[in-house]
Scaffold this active site. Structure first.
Site, mmCIF file in Angstrom:
data_model
loop_
_atom_site.group_PDB
_atom_site.id
_atom_site.type_symbol
_atom_site.label_atom_id
_atom_site.label_comp_id
_atom_site.label_asym_id
_atom_site.label_seq_id
_atom_site.Cartn_x
_atom_site.Cartn_y
_atom_site.Cartn_z
ATOM 1 N N ARG A 82 11.000 -2.519 -4.377
ATOM 2 C CA ARG A 82 10.426 -1.299 -4.796
ATOM 3 C C ARG A 82 11.106 0.182 -4.354
ATOM 4 O O ARG A 82 11.265 1.283 -4.720
ATOM 5 C CB ARG A 82 8.543 -1.031 -4.872
ATOM 6 C CG ARG A 82 8.106 -0.093 -5.569
ATOM 7 C CD ARG A 82 6.683 -0.201 -5.707
ATOM 8 N NE ARG A 82 5.957 -0.442 -4.458
ATOM 9 C CZ ARG A 82 4.484 -0.532 -4.320
ATOM 10 N NH1 ARG A 82 3.747 -0.831 -5.111
ATOM 11 N NH2 ARG A 82 3.925 -0.303 -3.005
ATOM 12 N N LYS A 184 7.564 5.311 -5.736
ATOM 13 C CA LYS A 184 6.723 5.779 -4.659
ATOM 14 C C LYS A 184 7.163 7.016 -3.932
ATOM 15 O O LYS A 184 7.705 6.761 -2.599
ATOM 16 C CB LYS A 184 6.232 4.742 -3.885
ATOM 17 C CG LYS A 184 4.946 4.515 -3.296
ATOM 18 C CD LYS A 184 4.606 3.373 -2.713
ATOM 19 C CE LYS A 184 3.144 3.252 -2.060
ATOM 20 N NZ LYS A 184 2.144 3.356 -2.884
ATOM 21 N N GLU A 220 -3.383 5.603 -14.430
ATOM 22 C CA GLU A 220 -3.916 5.246 -12.808
ATOM 23 C C GLU A 220 -4.654 6.430 -12.284
ATOM 24 O O GLU A 220 -5.036 7.329 -12.616
ATOM 25 C CB GLU A 220 -2.759 4.579 -12.282
ATOM 26 C CG GLU A 220 -1.873 5.523 -11.954
ATOM 27 C CD GLU A 220 -0.721 4.761 -10.843
ATOM 28 O OE1 GLU A 220 -1.193 3.903 -9.921
ATOM 29 O OE2 GLU A 220 0.434 5.260 -11.118
HETATM 30 C C1 LIG Z 1 1.089 2.596 -3.471
HETATM 31 C C2 LIG Z 1 0.422 3.043 -4.834
HETATM 32 C C3 LIG Z 1 -0.402 1.897 -5.556
HETATM 33 C C4 LIG Z 1 -0.788 1.002 -5.109
HETATM 34 O O1 LIG Z 1 0.354 -0.045 -4.944
HETATM 35 P P1 LIG Z 1 0.247 -1.473 -3.903
HETATM 36 O O2 LIG Z 1 1.560 -2.070 -3.790
HETATM 37 O O3 LIG Z 1 -0.842 -2.285 -4.498
HETATM 38 O O4 LIG Z 1 -0.329 -0.899 -2.480
HETATM 39 C C5 LIG Z 1 -0.819 2.512 -6.818
HETATM 40 N N1 LIG Z 1 -0.471 3.849 -7.406
HETATM 41 C C6 LIG Z 1 0.381 4.507 -6.724
HETATM 42 C C7 LIG Z 1 0.449 5.874 -7.491
HETATM 43 C C8 LIG Z 1 0.645 4.266 -5.558
HETATM 44 O O5 LIG Z 1 1.488 5.121 -4.863
#
Ligand SMILES: *Cc1c(COP(=O)(O)O)cnc(C)c1O
Length: 340
Positions: A82, A184, A220
């Site tokens: 990622r 991210k 989300e």
């Molecule tokens: C990091 C993140 C998540 C959760 O991801 P994980 O890999 O399960 O920790 C969900 N949504 C956003 C916007 C994120 O930045």
């Protein structure tokens, strides 16, 4: 190795400086070999790319002590992939393959004394990140970068049991179609601060973002993916190109199917359907799953039948099974648990 004398069960989710962190620099077209350092301070030029145009991305994962006293991390290869994807989208040079996982292992090993003991509910949170370091004033990618990983012990996310959250349907948008919602990047968080501070002031725990194009579909929250459970126990999660692909959510969908024998669906979820679901949860590394009790859309309240007192039945099973796998109480699928 002697553990630090910390009150593990009462740690919050905050930064506590540990002894060692990993640093690698990119210069003249190549990443150096990287090394551990005790220096927690970064000194940057005033015009560094990250400070001017926010050229930075990050990851988040945890190390745990298992029931049989091993220190493990959960699916770090997915965080590596990622971060690679985030880097490509932000014109940040990718790390050599395998470097990320190797560096995670080094940092955890070097800070073993800070990995909370089994049963404390606490974990070691690991934060990898990359940012542009050299001066950039015309808009373009930096030529030099730094990759760092530090770790910090964090307490149990839910003290005294998980209380279901109340969520607000936000009037703001999180991520445009074809934008950066799927990576991210720090920039996705900077713009979510005003909406979350406002939501907190109004008494909500989180914001639910809808798809900006039609405002009819669930995306989300600012930092966690949704899972829903239908009245006939099917586990449903929204599908969208602008959702961050949560590793916790992807793992929970496998757990639902392979360990609990439930039907799973990743598909577009209309906001209109939300009232018909029996359970709702938010998934991410920090809490694994936070139960949602209520969603409020401009004064209209949608209450889940699981209520405001405890997690729904299926949500609880998903939580228990995934944490069981992480803590070594249940057998893990191949490659999920990486021992330090
Ligand atoms: C990091 C993140 C998540 C959760 O991801 P994980 O890999 O399960 O920790 C969900 N949504 C956003 C916007 C994120 O930045």
């Amino acid at each position: 190795m002697e553990k630090k004398n910390l009150d593990w069960s009462n740690l919050g989710f905050g930064y506590r400086q540990t002894e060692q962190r990993y640093v690698s620099n990119y210069k003249d077209g190549a990443w150096d070999n990287g090394a551990l350092t005790e220096d927690a301070t970064i000194v940057l030029n005033e015009c560094a790319g990250v400070l001017q145009y926010a050229q930075t991305c990050f990851e988040g994962l945890k190390a745990y002590t298992t029931q049989d006293n091993r220190i493990v991390v959960f699916r770090p290869d997915l965080n590596e992939q990622r971060m690679h994807d985030s880097c490509l989208r932000l014109e940040i040079p990718a790390l050599p393959k395998g470097r990320f996982v190797e560096a995670v292992k080094q940092v955890v090993k070097a800070n073993e004394a800070y990995v909370p003991p089994y049963g404390s509910g606490a974990t070691l949170y690991i934060r990898p990140y990359i940012f542009g370091t050299n001066p950039v004033i015309g808009v373009k990618p930096a030529d030099e970068y730094q990759f760092r990983i530090f770790c910090t012990p964090v307490g149990p996310y839910f003290k005294g049991g998980a209380k279901p959250l109340t969520i607000k349907v936000s009037d703001f948008d999180r991520a445009a179609p074809h934008g950066t919602g799927h990576i991210k990047a720090g920039l996705n968080y900077a713009m979510s601060l005003y909406p979350i501070v406002t939501a907190h002031e109004e008494g909500y725990d989180e914001n639910m973002y809808l798809d900006p194009a039609t405002r009819t579909k669930v995306e989300e929250t600012g930092g966690a993916n949704f899972i829903f459970v239908t009245k006939d126990n099917k586990v449903v999660t929204p599908k969208s190109d602008s959702i961050l692909p949560s590793i916790t959510r992807r793992s929970l969908m496998i757990v639902a199917q392979k360990y609990l024998g439930l039907e799973v669906e990743e598909r577009e979820v209309l906001f209109e359907e939300v009232k018909d679901f029996a359970e709702c949860g938010l998934c991410g590394t920090a809490a694994v799953i936070s139960p949602v009790g209520k969603i409020v859309n401009h004064g209209e309240e949608l209450c889940f039948s699981s209520g405001m007192e405890k997690m729904g039945t299926i949500t609880q099973k998903l939580y228990d099974t995934l944490t069981g796998i992480q803590m070594g109480r249940l057998e893990a699928p191949e490659g999920w648990i990486v021992e330090i």
